[in-house]
Motif scaffolding. Structure first.
Motif, PDB file in Angstrom:
ATOM      1  N   GLU A 122      16.072 -22.727  -9.012  1.00  0.00           N
ATOM      2  CA  GLU A 122      16.258 -21.738  -7.939  1.00  0.00           C
ATOM      3  C   GLU A 122      14.989 -21.619  -7.095  1.00  0.00           C
ATOM      4  OE1 GLU A 122      19.433 -18.604  -9.939  1.00  0.00           O
ATOM      5  OE2 GLU A 122      17.319 -18.532 -10.582  1.00  0.00           O
ATOM      6  N   GLN A 123      13.838 -21.615  -7.749  1.00  0.00           N
ATOM      7  CA  GLN A 123      12.571 -21.528  -7.017  1.00  0.00           C
ATOM      8  C   GLN A 123      12.364 -22.750  -6.130  1.00  0.00           C
ATOM      9  OE1 GLN A 123       9.103 -20.383  -9.312  1.00  0.00           O
ATOM     10  NE2 GLN A 123      10.350 -19.107 -10.641  1.00  0.00           N
ATOM     11  N   GLU A 124      12.693 -23.928  -6.643  1.00  0.00           N
ATOM     12  CA  GLU A 124      12.566 -25.158  -5.848  1.00  0.00           C
ATOM     13  C   GLU A 124      13.505 -25.120  -4.647  1.00  0.00           C
ATOM     14  OE1 GLU A 124      13.242 -28.478  -8.465  1.00  0.00           O
ATOM     15  OE2 GLU A 124      11.534 -27.921  -9.745  1.00  0.00           O
ATOM     16  N   HIS A 125      14.721 -24.625  -4.856  1.00  0.00           N
ATOM     17  CA  HIS A 125      15.695 -24.522  -3.766  1.00  0.00           C
ATOM     18  C   HIS A 125      15.184 -23.571  -2.675  1.00  0.00           C
ATOM     19  CE1 HIS A 125      19.612 -24.796  -1.876  1.00  0.00           C
ATOM     20  NE2 HIS A 125      19.694 -23.462  -1.854  1.00  0.00           N
ATOM     21  N   ILE A 126      14.672 -22.431  -3.083  1.00  0.00           N
ATOM     22  CA  ILE A 126      14.110 -21.466  -2.119  1.00  0.00           C
ATOM     23  C   ILE A 126      12.931 -22.085  -1.386  1.00  0.00           C
ATOM     24  CG2 ILE A 126      12.824 -19.285  -1.965  1.00  0.00           C
ATOM     25  CD1 ILE A 126      14.675 -18.277  -4.266  1.00  0.00           C
ATOM     26  N   ALA A 127      12.059 -22.778  -2.120  1.00  0.00           N
ATOM     27  CA  ALA A 127      10.885 -23.409  -1.512  1.00  0.00           C
ATOM     28  C   ALA A 127      11.307 -24.436  -0.460  1.00  0.00           C
ATOM     29  CB  ALA A 127      10.022 -24.061  -2.578  1.00  0.00           C
ATOM     30  N   LYS A 128      12.322 -25.205  -0.775  1.00  0.00           N
ATOM     31  CA  LYS A 128      12.791 -26.249   0.144  1.00  0.00           C
ATOM     32  C   LYS A 128      13.343 -25.634   1.432  1.00  0.00           C
ATOM     33  CE  LYS A 128      15.973 -30.168   0.308  1.00  0.00           C
ATOM     34  NZ  LYS A 128      17.020 -30.882  -0.404  1.00  0.00           N
ATOM     35  N   ILE A 129      14.170 -24.609   1.288  1.00  0.00           N
ATOM     36  CA  ILE A 129      14.797 -23.986   2.454  1.00  0.00           C
ATOM     37  C   ILE A 129      13.773 -23.239   3.318  1.00  0.00           C
ATOM     38  CG2 ILE A 129      16.387 -22.147   3.176  1.00  0.00           C
ATOM     39  CD1 ILE A 129      18.161 -23.000   0.801  1.00  0.00           C
TER      40      ILE A 129
END
Length: 182
Positions: A122-129
């Motif tokens: 989830e953190q990686e997804h938020i970071a990417k977006i």
């Protein structure tokens, strides 16, 4: 000269040296580890700032305790601060260095507030977006759990806040109802 101005000068000098040697990331990680030691160990701070302890004793203490884990460049900077009686500028210098290093690497720091801990995915997804929204190549995400949030997340990147919490959405609906636009 103010403490902050001194810290900025040392940070900039160390930044230039680390950039020349392509060690920005390594030096930043080392400095963050030193900051964590300083913030979690008040005895360390009181010893290295005590007026009755000589500079040689302070430097020896630092070399014995941090010498094996820090690069020569980072260690010498800290020893120089001790020698010049500027050790009170250590944490502000570390903060400024981090800011300079992140800017050079096109990285931003993001605090993500959520009602429960977020998974790595989830953190990686938020970071990417949100890296795209912040116009950065990468985000360093720190998850802060705030149990009083009903749901959703709030993200702070620099001075920008993206609020997707349930509370913010309810407040928006309330404002629209009071204004008569809904």
């Amino acid at each position: 000269m103010s403490n902050l101005a001194v810290a900025n000068r040392y940070a900039y000098a160390l930044f230039q040296l680390a950039q020349e040697k392509n060690d920005l990331k390594k030096v930043n990680e080392e400095l963050q580890a030193v900051k964590s030691v300083v913030e979690s160990t008040p005895e360390f701070v009181s010893l290295i700032s005590h007026p009755k302890v000589t500079n040689q004793q302070k430097q020896q203490f630092i070399q014995e305790n941090l010498g094996e884990v820090l690069s020569e460049m980072t260690l010498n900077t800290i020893l120089l601060l001790v020698e010049r009686k500027r050790i009170d500028s250590l944490v502000p210098m570390i903060n400024k260095f981090k800011e300079l290093a992140y800017e050079a690497q096109d990285v931003a720091e993001a605090q993500v507030y959520s009602p429960k801990p977020l998974s790595e995915k989830e953190q990686e997804h938020i970071a990417k977006i949100f890296a795209k929204k912040a116009k950065k190549s990468r985000l360093e995400v720190t998850n802060i759990v705030e149990s009083e949030l009903i749901g959703g997340i709030k993200i702070r990147i620099g001075d920008r806040i993206y609020d997707g919490t349930v509370r913010a959405q309810l407040d928006q609906i309330k404002r629209q109802l009071v204004a008569g636009t809904r």
